[in-house]
Design a protein around this motif. Sequence first.
Motif, PDB file in Angstrom:
ATOM      1  N   HIS A 165      44.570  49.060  40.267  1.00  0.00           N
ATOM      2  CA  HIS A 165      44.142  49.854  41.416  1.00  0.00           C
ATOM      3  C   HIS A 165      45.308  50.335  42.275  1.00  0.00           C
ATOM      4  CE1 HIS A 165      39.784  49.321  41.020  1.00  0.00           C
ATOM      5  NE2 HIS A 165      40.023  48.085  40.663  1.00  0.00           N
ATOM      6  N   GLY A 166      46.542  50.043  41.875  1.00  0.00           N
ATOM      7  CA  GLY A 166      47.677  50.476  42.673  1.00  0.00           C
ATOM      8  C   GLY A 166      48.041  49.460  43.734  1.00  0.00           C
ATOM      9  N   ALA A 167      48.742  49.927  44.781  1.00  0.00           N
ATOM     10  CA  ALA A 167      49.327  49.027  45.777  1.00  0.00           C
ATOM     11  C   ALA A 167      48.476  48.851  47.031  1.00  0.00           C
ATOM     12  CB  ALA A 167      50.714  49.528  46.175  1.00  0.00           C
ATOM     13  N   ARG A 168      47.294  49.447  47.091  1.00  0.00           N
ATOM     14  CA  ARG A 168      46.455  49.283  48.279  1.00  0.00           C
ATOM     15  C   ARG A 168      46.046  47.823  48.441  1.00  0.00           C
ATOM     16  NH1 ARG A 168      41.320  52.601  47.522  1.00  0.00           N
ATOM     17  NH2 ARG A 168      41.642  51.814  45.405  1.00  0.00           N
ATOM     18  N   PRO A 169      45.955  47.313  49.667  1.00  0.00           N
ATOM     19  CA  PRO A 169      45.488  45.943  49.869  1.00  0.00           C
ATOM     20  C   PRO A 169      43.983  45.839  49.624  1.00  0.00           C
ATOM     21  CG  PRO A 169      45.904  46.984  51.993  1.00  0.00           C
ATOM     22  CD  PRO A 169      46.366  47.949  50.947  1.00  0.00           C
ATOM     23  N   LEU A 170      43.624  45.116  48.582  1.00  0.00           N
ATOM     24  CA  LEU A 170      42.236  44.951  48.195  1.00  0.00           C
ATOM     25  C   LEU A 170      41.889  43.472  48.152  1.00  0.00           C
ATOM     26  CD1 LEU A 170      42.226  47.303  45.068  1.00  0.00           C
ATOM     27  CD2 LEU A 170      41.580  47.932  47.404  1.00  0.00           C
ATOM     28  N   LEU A 171      40.697  43.131  48.611  1.00  0.00           N
ATOM     29  CA  LEU A 171      40.155  41.804  48.348  1.00  0.00           C
ATOM     30  C   LEU A 171      39.444  41.918  47.003  1.00  0.00           C
ATOM     31  CD1 LEU A 171      39.748  38.900  49.354  1.00  0.00           C
ATOM     32  CD2 LEU A 171      37.590  39.659  50.369  1.00  0.00           C
ATOM     33  N   PHE A 172      40.010  41.276  45.991  1.00  0.00           N
ATOM     34  CA  PHE A 172      39.621  41.515  44.606  1.00  0.00           C
ATOM     35  C   PHE A 172      39.115  40.230  43.977  1.00  0.00           C
ATOM     36  CE2 PHE A 172      40.728  42.006  40.047  1.00  0.00           C
ATOM     37  CZ  PHE A 172      40.118  43.225  39.780  1.00  0.00           C
ATOM     38  N   ALA A 173      37.912  40.282  43.414  1.00  0.00           N
ATOM     39  CA  ALA A 173      37.334  39.134  42.715  1.00  0.00           C
ATOM     40  C   ALA A 173      37.958  39.063  41.322  1.00  0.00           C
ATOM     41  CB  ALA A 173      35.823  39.274  42.635  1.00  0.00           C
ATOM     42  N   GLN A 174      38.962  38.218  41.161  1.00  0.00           N
ATOM     43  CA  GLN A 174      39.778  38.234  39.953  1.00  0.00           C
ATOM     44  C   GLN A 174      39.024  37.779  38.712  1.00  0.00           C
ATOM     45  OE1 GLN A 174      40.146  36.115  42.498  1.00  0.00           O
ATOM     46  NE2 GLN A 174      41.044  34.146  41.907  1.00  0.00           N
ATOM     47  N   ARG A 175      37.988  36.995  38.861  1.00  0.00           N
ATOM     48  CA  ARG A 175      37.235  36.536  37.695  1.00  0.00           C
ATOM     49  C   ARG A 175      36.127  37.501  37.305  1.00  0.00           C
ATOM     50  NH1 ARG A 175      36.563  30.074  39.179  1.00  0.00           N
ATOM     51  NH2 ARG A 175      38.807  29.616  39.295  1.00  0.00           N
ATOM     52  N   GLU A 176      35.813  38.430  38.184  1.00  0.00           N
ATOM     53  CA  GLU A 176      34.763  39.410  37.916  1.00  0.00           C
ATOM     54  C   GLU A 176      35.323  40.823  37.758  1.00  0.00           C
ATOM     55  OE1 GLU A 176      31.738  39.104  40.880  1.00  0.00           O
ATOM     56  OE2 GLU A 176      31.552  36.927  40.668  1.00  0.00           O
ATOM     57  N   GLY A 177      36.569  41.018  38.151  1.00  0.00           N
ATOM     58  CA  GLY A 177      37.206  42.321  37.995  1.00  0.00           C
ATOM     59  C   GLY A 177      36.640  43.390  38.905  1.00  0.00           C
ATOM     60  N   ARG A 178      36.276  43.030  40.126  1.00  0.00           N
ATOM     61  CA  ARG A 178      35.703  44.029  41.029  1.00  0.00           C
ATOM     62  C   ARG A 178      36.269  43.872  42.429  1.00  0.00           C
ATOM     63  NH1 ARG A 178      30.916  42.326  43.943  1.00  0.00           N
ATOM     64  NH2 ARG A 178      30.473  40.112  43.569  1.00  0.00           N
ATOM     65  N   VAL A 179      36.272  44.976  43.147  1.00  0.00           N
ATOM     66  CA  VAL A 179      36.782  45.009  44.512  1.00  0.00           C
ATOM     67  C   VAL A 179      35.684  44.589  45.476  1.00  0.00           C
ATOM     68  CG1 VAL A 179      37.747  46.475  46.325  1.00  0.00           C
ATOM     69  CG2 VAL A 179      38.431  46.831  43.932  1.00  0.00           C
ATOM     70  N   LEU A 180      35.953  43.572  46.281  1.00  0.00           N
ATOM     71  CA  LEU A 180      35.003  43.158  47.311  1.00  0.00           C
ATOM     72  C   LEU A 180      35.180  43.969  48.581  1.00  0.00           C
ATOM     73  CD1 LEU A 180      35.001  39.248  47.062  1.00  0.00           C
ATOM     74  CD2 LEU A 180      33.574  40.905  45.846  1.00  0.00           C
ATOM     75  N   GLU A 181      36.434  44.341  48.872  1.00  0.00           N
ATOM     76  CA  GLU A 181      36.701  45.105  50.093  1.00  0.00           C
ATOM     77  C   GLU A 181      38.044  45.812  49.987  1.00  0.00           C
ATOM     78  OE1 GLU A 181      37.259  44.449  54.947  1.00  0.00           O
ATOM     79  OE2 GLU A 181      36.636  42.781  53.672  1.00  0.00           O
ATOM     80  N   THR A 182      38.072  47.076  50.386  1.00  0.00           N
ATOM     81  CA  THR A 182      39.324  47.800  50.550  1.00  0.00           C
ATOM     82  C   THR A 182      39.746  47.635  52.000  1.00  0.00           C
ATOM     83  OG1 THR A 182      38.742  49.417  48.852  1.00  0.00           O
ATOM     84  CG2 THR A 182      40.476  50.036  50.407  1.00  0.00           C
ATOM     85  N   LEU A 183      40.864  46.945  52.214  1.00  0.00           N
ATOM     86  CA  LEU A 183      41.276  46.588  53.572  1.00  0.00           C
ATOM     87  C   LEU A 183      41.978  47.728  54.293  1.00  0.00           C
ATOM     88  CD1 LEU A 183      42.572  43.052  52.623  1.00  0.00           C
ATOM     89  CD2 LEU A 183      40.518  43.541  53.946  1.00  0.00           C
TER      90      LEU A 183
END
Length: 334
Positions: free
Chosen positions: A158-176
């Motif tokens: 997803h690049g360098a944006r700060p993301l809260l990322f669920a690493q075991r599910e491969g999905r973004v929880l929140e774009t900070l």
Amino acid sequence: MTAATRPPRTAARTRQGTGRAACHHGEILQGVFLDERRRPVHALVTLPVDGPGSTARFTQHPGASPDEVTVVPAGRDKARTAAVLALRECAAHHGPEPYGGELTLTGNLPIGLGMGSSTSDVIATVRAVADSCGVLLPPVTIARIAVRAEGASDPLMHGARPLLFAQREGRVLETLGSALPPAVVVGCALGGGAPVDTLSLPTRPYDDDLAAYAHLRRMLRRAVTDADTALLGRVSTASARLRQRVLRHEEFPALTRIADRTGAAGVQIAHSGNVAGLLYDPRTPGLRHRLRRCARALAAEGITPTRTFTTAASPTTEEYTWTNTSRKPSAART
């Protein structure tokens, strides 16, 4: 978003592709957070770093089954799995019929320090395979493949944006936000730079930590919105302290002492590795002197400085070289 097919290329070029992926420098925040359905989910926010990374080249061999993939150098099993999965994904789109072939990986990432070396390999591989098929795979698809290949993945696709990322599910929880607050990071290697076997780490119940992680999530959201480096440092230090109940780095007290003595905003660690860093506000008076004091203090404690870098545009700083560049197999991120 779905995959798209690139404009037709010459037949000679449709059978070979390249891809690249960056790495990161551990995490600013990692823990368990409630998702949109109020479920506790393991998630993280990485600290991006430019420079090191993985490059992949994939050459299809006409007539070879998509499952027939060889990897150079040998032993990169996660990348090989990712190549096979990517070929199957590309087969579902309007490109030429994909074939198996040879995957070649190059890069300068230390293994097992918590810098996302395996994820960088996997993402570069998926991009190279897709390029060889003339298919553009969106980040959400690359994330899904990466999790299947590794069991867990960093959000490097997803690049360098700060993301809260669920690493075991491969999905973004929140774009900070669009970028982390500005900071100069003095990187270092704990544990003598030895790799960490993530799968050997003990697990802990997180029920008692949900409120703490929710609070840190709110703090980090505000730090990003306000470009507040001091608040960023508070979040990363608090997260690192929580993770010490599992990692138990002997050098962690020394890191926090050095941070206090040199006016750092805070410390950060790889929550599944030995890479760590001290964060400084680039607007701090006498910054270069503080960075030199920090490097000397780390060395005096037997901690190897590795690289100084920034999270955003800020004064150029002296760079160190990586001291542990061995390529040993690493386990999946917890």
